[in-house]
Each structure stands twice: as C-alpha cells, then as structure tokens.
Design a protein around this motif. Structure first.
Motif, mmCIF file in Angstrom:
data_model
loop_
_atom_site.group_PDB
_atom_site.id
_atom_site.type_symbol
_atom_site.label_atom_id
_atom_site.label_comp_id
_atom_site.label_asym_id
_atom_site.label_seq_id
_atom_site.Cartn_x
_atom_site.Cartn_y
_atom_site.Cartn_z
ATOM 1 N N PHE A 184 -5.209 14.770 2.893
ATOM 2 C CA PHE A 184 -5.695 13.449 3.310
ATOM 3 C C PHE A 184 -5.409 13.252 4.808
ATOM 4 C CE2 PHE A 184 -4.119 8.823 3.289
ATOM 5 C CZ PHE A 184 -5.359 8.309 3.638
ATOM 6 N N ASP B 88 2.138 12.030 -4.498
ATOM 7 C CA ASP B 88 1.250 10.879 -4.358
ATOM 8 C C ASP B 88 0.223 10.970 -5.488
ATOM 9 O OD1 ASP B 88 -0.690 9.083 -3.629
ATOM 10 O OD2 ASP B 88 -0.658 9.597 -1.502
ATOM 11 N N ILE C 60 -1.910 8.578 -6.429
ATOM 12 C CA ILE C 60 -2.717 7.367 -6.253
ATOM 13 C C ILE C 60 -4.078 7.448 -6.981
ATOM 14 C CG2 ILE C 60 -3.805 8.031 -4.060
ATOM 15 C CD1 ILE C 60 -3.310 5.135 -3.096
ATOM 16 N N TYR C 61 -4.537 8.671 -7.280
ATOM 17 C CA TYR C 61 -5.815 8.827 -8.002
ATOM 18 C C TYR C 61 -5.604 9.163 -9.481
ATOM 19 C CZ TYR C 61 -7.698 8.989 -3.286
ATOM 20 O OH TYR C 61 -8.030 8.676 -1.993
ATOM 21 N N VAL D 287 -1.483 -2.914 -2.056
ATOM 22 C CA VAL D 287 -0.389 -2.811 -3.021
ATOM 23 C C VAL D 287 -0.165 -1.352 -3.396
ATOM 24 C CG1 VAL D 287 0.442 -3.460 -5.319
ATOM 25 C CG2 VAL D 287 -0.874 -5.098 -3.966
ATOM 26 N N GLY E 225 0.822 -1.205 0.000
ATOM 27 C CA GLY E 225 0.000 0.000 0.000
ATOM 28 C C GLY E 225 0.858 1.259 0.000
ATOM 29 N N VAL E 226 0.237 2.356 -0.433
ATOM 30 C CA VAL E 226 0.964 3.637 -0.439
ATOM 31 C C VAL E 226 1.309 4.042 0.996
ATOM 32 C CG1 VAL E 226 0.737 6.101 -0.985
ATOM 33 C CG2 VAL E 226 0.080 4.383 -2.658
ATOM 34 N N SER F 9 -5.159 0.836 -4.593
ATOM 35 C CA SER F 9 -6.325 0.947 -3.704
ATOM 36 C C SER F 9 -7.476 1.746 -4.289
ATOM 37 C CB SER F 9 -5.926 1.618 -2.391
ATOM 38 O OG SER F 9 -5.052 0.806 -1.675
ATOM 39 N N LYS F 10 -7.162 2.724 -5.102
ATOM 40 C CA LYS F 10 -8.213 3.677 -5.491
ATOM 41 C C LYS F 10 -8.711 3.449 -6.907
ATOM 42 C CE LYS F 10 -7.062 5.258 -1.556
ATOM 43 N NZ LYS F 10 -7.879 5.113 -0.374
ATOM 44 N N THR G 226 -0.245 15.807 -3.330
ATOM 45 C CA THR G 226 -1.192 14.783 -3.773
ATOM 46 C C THR G 226 -1.899 15.307 -5.008
ATOM 47 O OG1 THR G 226 -1.555 14.211 -1.464
ATOM 48 C CG2 THR G 226 -3.096 13.301 -3.031
ATOM 49 N N PHE H 22 -2.361 11.312 6.566
ATOM 50 C CA PHE H 22 -0.947 11.651 6.355
ATOM 51 C C PHE H 22 -0.226 11.944 7.676
ATOM 52 C CE2 PHE H 22 -1.300 13.231 1.683
ATOM 53 C CZ PHE H 22 -0.987 11.967 1.228
#
Ligand SMILES: Cc1ncc(COP(=O)(O)O)c(C=O)c1O
Length: 777
Positions: free
Chosen positions: A464, A549, A551-552, A606, A438-439, A596-597, A517, A467
């Motif tokens: 977020f 980050d 992630i999205y 992951v 995961g991040v 995750s997203k 982010t 954090f």
C-alpha cells in the motif's frame, strides 16, 4: 525457480502473442545479456572517444580564451557561454545519462571517474556545508542530477543570483556551477576539461545555454544515476545533499534524527527515506540494476514539476496537462521545523492527480470527466450503510463529553464482538481494543510506541503506497521493502525476510517490526496460513513486533475466501504447536482493523488495534487523545455494529457486490486479452500492462500511466508507487464506482489499450519497412 514474469500471465501472454519486453531475464548468461554486455563495451569506447574529442575542443578554446568573441550571448538573457564548453557538459551528461544496461560495477566506476575529474578541477575540499541558496537559482533537474549534486556542495555566499529559466538540466547545473566562488579564480593549466570550464567562465552571469532545451538532456535518464553515485561515493558531506528533496525543495529531512545509512527513496511516491534493497540475489547484476534504476528514475520523473511533467508526456494533448500539475514549493527555505518540512507536499504525485480526478468525475452529463480508480474506496454499499447510519443517530444526552481516549466502552465492545465473529476466529477482549481515527492513526501511534527514529520496518512488496508516509513522515521509521523471490505470487518467505533483514542491518538500519497486510493491498490476494505461520515464527525468533493490517478482512469473495486466517488465530495455533511462546505472542503480535474499507466509511476515520501488550495499551490511553474518534461517530457505529443481523447481511451483500464489480472489470480485461492477477479479496485488480511499455522501465510506466489519464481519463495506481519490482503493473480499484459507470471505465480503458497496441503495431511495421528499404538500398 523464480521468473521475471508472473505465472498467471505466461499462458495468456503466449496465446495472445503480446509479450511485454522482458529485457534480460535473471540468467545473465543469456544471449540477450551477452549482447548487451558487448554493446556496453563498444559504447564505452565510443563515449571515451567522444569525451576526448570534447576535451580537445575545450583545450583549443582555452587557448583562445582571452578573446571575448568566444562567448556566445544566450538569446533573451544576460547569460553567456562558450560553445565547446557546452559540448563538454553535454557529453558528460550523456555519459551519465545512458547505459542503464551496464553492470553496476562498471557504471559506478565510470561515474566515480567523472566525479573525480569534476572535483579535481574544483580544487576544493568536498563536503563543505552549503550556505544560502536561492531555490530558483537551480532548476529542479539540476538538483537531482549527479553533477548537480557535486556542485551543490559549493558554497553560495558570493553568488550573484541570476533568474533561472525553467528548462533542461544543463541550465540548472551549469548555472550552479558558475555561481561557485571558484569560478572566478583562474586555475592553472590543466587538462581537465571541467577545470577549464571553471577557469574560462568569466563572470557569475556566464552560463551554459542549451540551444534546444527540450532535446538536449533527458531528465528521466539523468535521474537514474543519482543513487548509483551516492552509493559509490558515500562520503563526508553527502548528508547535505540529502537535504534537497526530490521536489526541489529545501528540506532538512531527518536532520532531527540523522541516520547515516538512510538512502533517498527510489519510489516516486515518497519524500521519505526508504531502505530499498531492490530485488534479491537470484537476479543477475544486470537485471538488478535495471530494476533498481527503474525505481530511481521513476522517482525523478515523478519529481518533475507539474508543468514539465504534463508537457513531457501530454505533448499534443494541450489543455489536459492541468491534471498533472504539481503543487510547487514556495521557493524559499521553510520556517517550519525539519519534521514539518518533511510534510510540506503531498506524499505522492499520484495523489494529486487522483484527487483532481475525483473532483471531476465522469458522468453522462460530464463526458470529459475522469474515472478515478486509484483510491482504495468502495461506494458499492452506500445505500445500505448510510441508511443504517441515519437510523443510528439518536444520540444520548452525554454524547458531547470527553470519553475514554482509547475509544468508548460501547464501541470497543461492539468492534471486539464483530471482529471476533466475522474474521478473527479467536476470543477478542474489548480491553485489548484501542480505537483511533483510522488505521493510519493506529499505525502512526504504533510506530511511535514501538520504533525509535531510524529503526526499520520490514514490509513485503508490493504494498500500500501510503505506508511509507505513515511510518516515516512523523516517526522517521525507515520502510524496508521486502521483495519476494517469487514474483509470480509475491508471497514472501522467511528467507526473503531474512535477506532483507541482513541487508538492512548491513546498512545500519535496525529492523524493529514486520508489517503485513492480509488481505493484501494492492494485490487483493490472501496469504496462505503456512506463510503467515512461517513469517510469524521467523519474526518471533528475531525479536520483532508483527503488526498485521487486516483492514480488508471482511471483503472476500469467490471460492478461496475460506483461506483467510487472521494472524491472531495463526499465533494461537503456533503456540499450540510449540512453535512460538505465548508470552512473546502477547507482547509482540498485534492486529489492525478499520471501518474505511469493508464498511465503506473512510470518511468516518475509525480504526483500531487489537493488542495484548500492556505497555502498548498504556501508551494508547496516554496518547490516544491525539487521534481519538468523536463520540458522535462512535455512537453511530456502535449502534450499527451491535446489530448482528445487519452486519451479517451487510458483509454478505458487500462481498456479492465486490465480486460483481470484480467480474465486470476482469471480464473486460479478458475480452481484451489483458492479463491480471486473480484476486479474491479487497477491491483491487493488479493489471499487467507490461506489453504496452515503450521500454521495460519505470519512466516508461509513468509515461503510460499519464497517457492513460490523458487519453482514457482512467486513473489507476502505477506499480512503482507500490514498490513493485518490475515496471508495467497497475492497481485498479474497481469499487470506486457503481457497475454502470464501471462498464464505461472498462470501455475507455480497453479502447486505450487497443489504440496503444495499434500504435505499437504501426511503429514496428514502420521500422520493418525502413530496414527493408535500407537493405534494398
Ligand atoms: C492496507 C491499508 N491500511 C490502511 C489504510 C488506511 O486506512 P484508514 O482510512 O483507516 O486510515 C489503507 C487505505 O487504503 C489500506 O489500504
């Protein structure tokens, strides 16, 4: 010109006429500010008068102190008190509890004055370390209170333990007070009323009793002062006080790496220490204080133990309060290490509520269930992704053996390819990818490798909520929220970073990195390319690491999605333009991504980092084992990601579904004249409910949040949790449920908003009528 109100809400707000309370705007010469300043003066005089009166009363009482009749027995206990003494304490509390509108200087002055009085009366050197303490000895309110903080410095070794009824602040503080060994030593005559309190208290079982616990002291308001006094006093012994956390638990936070400049978090979410600068200098002192205090107070409200918190807001909704119940500290010093103790309780009070709501989800057969919209999770593509994963389960024979702890070759290649093709826009070498669980684990390892304990990490707010925990709970890195001047878009500038950087340095925290982010959580917006370039150039000049980050990055919809640019690409362009050097880019610019997203696989754990820093890669191969991903999971994901066609169709479908849910949610808000920040990425909607706040403070935001949970069963994330500078904003994750349920959640939310509007209307009508009547009278 910055405004206190986002640009996107102004038009609609004026059209609808539901303007939230703005308090004073930045210009503190406004009539509103002047009026408050005048009120301030009057109030101060009144308070002085009140205190003098209380002191006189106490002085009279002191003369009669020989008479045992002056002691009042508290019903149901063996505690006794003296009425005038109680009055005095209450007056002190009031002085310290109100006046949020005051200028910081004046308040600090007044608090210092009171604090000095207390100290003089105690006639003892401050800063002596605390010895033993039974946690139930002081209520959690008392621990957090300014006066409580002064008194916490009193050694406890001679104290007799008295069972402490849970209740108002006065109980805790006073109880602590009388447990001091000083109290049994009659002091010479002095005009100090606090002194008098100590000298007239006869036994350690005497205590101050509040006749009406629920109305005597306002815990939220009281909590506000803590930070101010802490700043004002900053002297020997304060670190002992910091060992008491906001959950009322004995913690020895940061004692392994004490940092003299860390302040206690103002954010309700954090047990961590956060260097919160609050708003930047365009604010007048008044507005700064309002904002600063809001954070502070919100933290204190959040720290109220579950029962009290539930009761406090829930009131008549008996039976609903379980949702707010907080896990309690065990009530004794922990046998764990100081680091372990930092992690004893969930990092956020909201998390507990959200998790409880997730266990009791609304459905047509469970009408009393909740709509949990506080977790950044998407279930919109379960059908696609889980079907695909099921097909990818044909594992090879050697699946059960150790593999590369930075991630197996196959998944690293698959991730590199997917990232390169779908969002990074630069060549990605699989050798520069390290995979962790995961991040969150990526961040943890990154902070460990790049920062020393006590170093700072700049993060543009709102951000977020987790954090803070990610960086501080294990690695003792200090989050430094950067409040953008433009609170209409929250887009930070290099100047904003520079200001936050300088302030952090002044406080002795050395920023080591910048965490961005993009696309953003909680806003669901994208940073413009120029902004990324500006921030990157600034960070390189400062010698900082930059971790973006992303992630999205594959969750984008609507017309503006093409605006997304990965920092890796921005970096390359900056090198080409001669703005930064290639070697510094390689050394200090990194990207995080996770499954995750965008792929709705948060349970798979992951995440990965893309970095060209060889040292960091080496550290990862050494430490990667602590958070490695199971080979079985890696296998399934590699199979899935290697299917280019699947990835392409999946990303497209996911974004269509996100857009559909976003439209449902925002459509409902529009119909109800509720403003929100337009988003085009992630799974968030930043909703503006300032107009529903009873007052423009973070405690009021917390109260509104709770009321929404209780009445609408809709669980959002309050803006305070994201370090939003202004109260009244909430993050909604609309992808946590499928559209049919989302319609129902919207209905409940809007019904709640309407009922609150009606309530506001009735209250203001009532007030108007009352004032008309009094004028007629
Ligand atoms: C911006 C951001 N980074 C990291 C994470 C955590 O991701 P992971 O599940 O990969 O640990 C989240 C989860 O909400 C997030 O929003």
């Amino acid at each position: 010109m910055p405004t206190s109100q986002p640009y996107w809400s102004a038009a609609i707000r004026s059209a609808v006429g539901v303007g939230g309370r703005q308090g004073c705007n930045h210009d503190n010469t406004s009539p509103e500010c002047r009026r408050l300043e005048e009120d301030d003066d009057e109030e101060e005089e009144e308070e002085e008068e009140e205190l003098r009166g209380a002191e006189e009363k106490v002085e009279m009482e002191r003369r009669e102190e020989e008479s045992p009749h002056s002691l009042i027995q508290c019903p149901g206990t063996n505690l006794r008190t003296q009425g005038a003494t109680l009055e005095l304490l209450k007056t002190c509390f009031r002085r310290w509890s109100y006046g949020a509108h005051r200028s910081p200087l004046r308040r600090i002055h007044s608090l210092k004055h009171d604090a000095t009085k207390c100290r003089q009366s105690l006639r003892r050197p401050l800063g002596r370390p605390m010895t033993a303490c039974a946690p139930e000895d002081i209520s959690s309110f008392g621990r957090r209170h300014t006066l409580g903080k002064l008194l916490l410095r009193i050694p406890f070794q001679h104290a007799t333990m008295v069972k402490q009824p849970k209740g108002p602040l006065a109980w805790g503080v006073a109880n602590r007070y009388v447990h001091s060994p000083q109290v049994s030593t009659p002091s010479p005559s002095t005009s100090s009323s606090i002194h008098h309190l100590t000298s007239t208290t006869r036994t350690v079982t005497d205590c101050i009793s509040s006749p009406n616990p629920s109305t005597e002291c306002q815990p939220q308001a009281v909590g506000k002062k803590q930070k101010v006094l802490q700043n004002a006093e900053a002297e020997e012994g304060d670190e002992v006080l910091q060992e008491m956390d906001e959950f009322g638990n004995m913690r020895f936070s940061h004692s392994a790496q004490p940092h003299p400049t860390e302040s206690v978090s103002r954010n309700p979410l954090r047990t961590a220490h956060v260097l919160d600068h609050g708003p930047l200098s365009t604010d007048g002192p008044l507005q700064q204080l309002q904002k600063e205090e809001g954070h502070e107070a919100a933290r204190d409200v959040a720290a109220i133990d579950g029962k009290d918190a539930g009761r406090e807001v829930v009131g008549e909704h008996e039976g609903s309060s379980e949702i707010f119940q907080r896990r309690q500290p065990r009530g004794m010093p922990s046998s764990l290490s100081s680091r372990g103790s930092r992690a004893l309780l969930p990092f956020s009070p909201y998390i507990e509520v959200i998790n409880r709501a997730k266990k009791n989800i609304w459905s047509p057969s469970n009408l009393l269930g909740y709509f949990p919209m506080g977790t950044a999770e998407s279930i919109l593509t379960f059908d696609l992704v889980i079907d695909k994963i099921r097909k990818c389960r044909n594992v090879p024979r050697n699946i059960g053996l150790y593999d590369n702890m930075c991630g197996g070759e196959r998944l690293r290649c698959a991730l590199a390819r997917m990232m390169e093709r779908t969002f990074m826009g630069v060549a990605v070498d699989p050798a520069h990818i390290c995979i962790s669980s995961g991040v969150t684990a990526v961040l943890d390892l990154f902070f460990f490798a790049v920062c020393d304990p006590g170093d700072g990490c700049l993060i543009p707010a709102p951000y977020f909520p987790a954090f803070d925990n990610d960086m501080s709970v294990r690695n003792a890195v200090v989050p430094i929220p950067v409040q953008p001047r433009d609170i209409g878009t929250y887009i930070p500038t290099a100047e904003d970073l520079e200001n936050a950087y300088s302030l952090a340095e002044e406080k002795g925290v050395h920023p080591r990195m910048l965490l961005l982010t993009n696309p953003g959580n909680p806003l669901g917006t994208l940073y413009p390319e120029e902004t990324l370039c500006e921030l990157l150039v600034w960070a390189m000049e400062k010698g900082l690491h930059v971790l973006t980050d992303e992630i999205y990055a594959n969750s984008k919809f609507g017309e503006h999605t093409s605006r997304f640019v990965s920092m890796a690409k921005v970096g390359n362009q900056a090198v080409a333009k001669g703005l930064v050097r290639e070697d510094e880019l390689k050394e200090r610019v990194h990207t995080a991504y996770g499954m995750s997203k965008d792929f709705g696989l948060s349970g798979f754990r992951v995440g990965c980092i893309h970095t060209r820093n060889q040292d960091l890669l080496d550290v990862w191969s050494n430490l990667g084992m602590f958070a490695a991903v199971s080979t079985d999971t890696q296998h399934a994901l590699a199979e899935m990601l290697e299917d280019d066609e699947f990835v392409k169709t999946y990303v497209k479908t996911n974004n269509m579904r996100l857009k559909n849910s976003y439209d449902i949610f925002t459509g409902a808000l529009r119909d109800a004249n509720v403003t929100f920040m337009p988003a085009c990425a992630g799974m968030f909607c930043w909703v503006d409910l300032r107009f529903l706040l009873s007052e423009p403070t973070f405690p009021a935001e917390e109260a509104l949040w709770k009321e929404m949970v209780v009445k609408a069963h809709v669980v959002l994330t309050p803006g305070a949790a994201c370090h939003c500078v202004e109260p009244g904003f909430f993050r909604a994750c609309y992808a946590t449920m499928l559209p049919d349920k989302l319609h129902m959640a919207c209905k409940k939310l809007i019904e709640f908003v309407d009922s609150m509007r009606l309530k506001q209307q009735k209250t203001s009508d009532g007030k108007r009528k009352a004032s008309e009547l009094s004028q007629e009278g």
